[in-house]
Design an enzyme around this catalytic site. Structure first.
Site, PDB file in Angstrom:
ATOM      1  N   GLY A 173       0.825  -1.199   0.000  1.00 23.41           N
ATOM      2  CA  GLY A 173       0.000   0.000   0.000  1.00 23.41           C
ATOM      3  C   GLY A 173       0.860   1.250   0.000  1.00 23.41           C
ATOM      4  N   GLY A 178      19.716   2.116  -7.062  1.00 22.75           N
ATOM      5  CA  GLY A 178      20.828   2.488  -6.213  1.00 22.75           C
ATOM      6  C   GLY A 178      20.277   2.762  -4.832  1.00 22.75           C
ATOM      7  N   VAL A 197      -2.442  -7.891  -1.758  1.00 20.49           N
ATOM      8  CA  VAL A 197      -2.266  -8.625  -0.508  1.00 20.49           C
ATOM      9  C   VAL A 197      -3.413  -9.584  -0.232  1.00 20.49           C
ATOM     10  CG1 VAL A 197      -0.854  -6.802   0.506  1.00 20.49           C
ATOM     11  CG2 VAL A 197      -3.339  -6.809   0.908  1.00 20.49           C
ATOM     12  N   SER A 206      -4.419   1.145  14.237  1.00 17.85           N
ATOM     13  CA  SER A 206      -5.159   2.403  14.244  1.00 17.85           C
ATOM     14  C   SER A 206      -5.643   2.661  15.654  1.00 17.85           C
ATOM     15  CB  SER A 206      -6.357   2.318  13.297  1.00 17.85           C
ATOM     16  OG  SER A 206      -7.298   3.348  13.555  1.00 17.85           O
ATOM     17  N   TYR A 224     -13.433  -2.245  10.344  1.00 13.98           N
ATOM     18  CA  TYR A 224     -12.086  -1.662  10.393  1.00 13.98           C
ATOM     19  C   TYR A 224     -11.460  -1.872  11.771  1.00 13.98           C
ATOM     20  CZ  TYR A 224      -8.399   1.822   9.625  1.00 13.98           C
ATOM     21  OH  TYR A 224      -7.197   2.454   9.484  1.00 13.98           O
ATOM     22  N   ALA A 277     -12.195  -4.090  14.058  1.00 15.60           N
ATOM     23  CA  ALA A 277     -11.925  -5.506  14.304  1.00 15.60           C
ATOM     24  C   ALA A 277     -10.660  -5.957  13.582  1.00 15.60           C
ATOM     25  CB  ALA A 277     -13.118  -6.352  13.859  1.00 15.60           C
ATOM     26  N   LYS A 302      -8.081  -4.113  12.741  1.00 14.21           N
ATOM     27  CA  LYS A 302      -6.895  -3.507  13.341  1.00 14.21           C
ATOM     28  C   LYS A 302      -6.586  -4.105  14.714  1.00 14.21           C
ATOM     29  CE  LYS A 302      -5.892  -0.727   9.984  1.00 14.21           C
ATOM     30  NZ  LYS A 302      -4.651  -0.893   9.190  1.00 14.21           N
ATOM     31  N   ILE A 309      -4.629  11.461  11.433  1.00 10.81           N
ATOM     32  CA  ILE A 309      -3.523  11.963  10.630  1.00 10.81           C
ATOM     33  C   ILE A 309      -4.075  12.647   9.381  1.00 10.81           C
ATOM     34  CG2 ILE A 309      -1.373  11.348   9.456  1.00 10.81           C
ATOM     35  CD1 ILE A 309      -1.386  10.789  12.490  1.00 10.81           C
TER      36      ILE A 309
END
Length: 245
Positions: free
Chosen positions: A12, A49, A60, A138, A151, A153, A155, A184
């Site tokens: 991601g 490089g 995923v 989270s 969401y 559950a 996390k 954020i």
């Protein structure tokens, strides 16, 4: 330049927090492969490089795709030092009305995708004596918010999985830690901050009085990928500005 000579994969990593972490790693001298299922993440791996970015398509949700990603990176660069299992989605909705397909998409991407990524990375991480695994949680993993069932559950599951992985992988020279961002100003968090009604409620819970910056999360990710965190294992590092609930 705390990551000179290292190779990292960020799932991601083409956008949002994943991209911020990838770019921060580059500035520390790391070679970084951003993996994602979007077209923007397609293309063959170039010869890198130190301190450069590459993009590789991978999903995923598909074990074969993840396995191919790990193999391709190792064959291209001869090592793998850091995995940031960041790929994730959110499908908000009340528990009683949430479509099973939405639940399954979130759990399969966030939780199962983290498991697949870690599982397939381990053989390569330990080839050169060990490495670092960073998973992404989270604030909602431990705090209740209406509409966040799938969401939250996923996390919470990631945090538990990471602690178990840390115990199991430590003897193989691999540490596993988890980053837990709060609000954020990037990706999903930016959308929340743009909603005046919601932000007036949630923004008031941040003791420093503002949303976090993606670069602040990335700095924590640098620490957990570097030699400085060698004795940190199984930890959930919250980056949330002092979030009360």
């Amino acid at each position: 330049m705390r990551l000179v000579g290292k190779v990292a994969i960020v799932t991601g990593g083409a956008k949002g927090l994943g991209r911020a972490i990838a770019e921060a790693y580059v500035k520390e001298g790391c070679r970084v492969v951003c993996a994602g299922r979007d077209a923007a993440a397609g293309g063959r791996l170039p010869g890198l490089g130190e301190g450069e970015l590459a993009f590789q398509r991978a999903d995923v949700r598909d074990s074969g795709s993840v396995r191919g990603l790990m193999r391709a990176v190792y064959e291209a660069y001869g090592r793998l030092d850091v995995l940031v299992a960041n790929a994730g989605v959110s499908r908000p909705g009340p528990s009683a009305d949430l479509e099973p397909q939405a639940w399954e998409e979130v759990v399969d991407t966030n939780l199962n995708g983290t498991f697949r990524s870690v599982r397939e990375a381990v053989p390569y991480l330990e080839k050169d004596g060990g490495g670092r695994v960073l998973t992404m949680s989270s604030a909602l993993a431990t705090r209740v918010a209406r509409g966040s069932a799938s969401y939250a559950a996923s996390k919470a599951g990631i945090e538990a999985f990471t602690r178990v992985a840390a115990v199991e992988l430590g003897p193989r020279g691999i540490t596993a830690n988890c980053l837990s961002p709060g609000f954020i100003d990037e990706g999903m968090g930016r959308a929340l901050a743009a909603n005046e009604r919601l932000w007036s409620h949630y923004g008031a819970k941040i003791s420093v009085g503002r949303a976090g910056d993606a670069a602040e999360v990335a700095q924590a990710a640098i620490f957990l990928a570097s030699d400085e965190s060698g004795y940190v294992n199984g930890h959930v590092l919250e980056v949330n500005g002092g979030l009360s609930w």
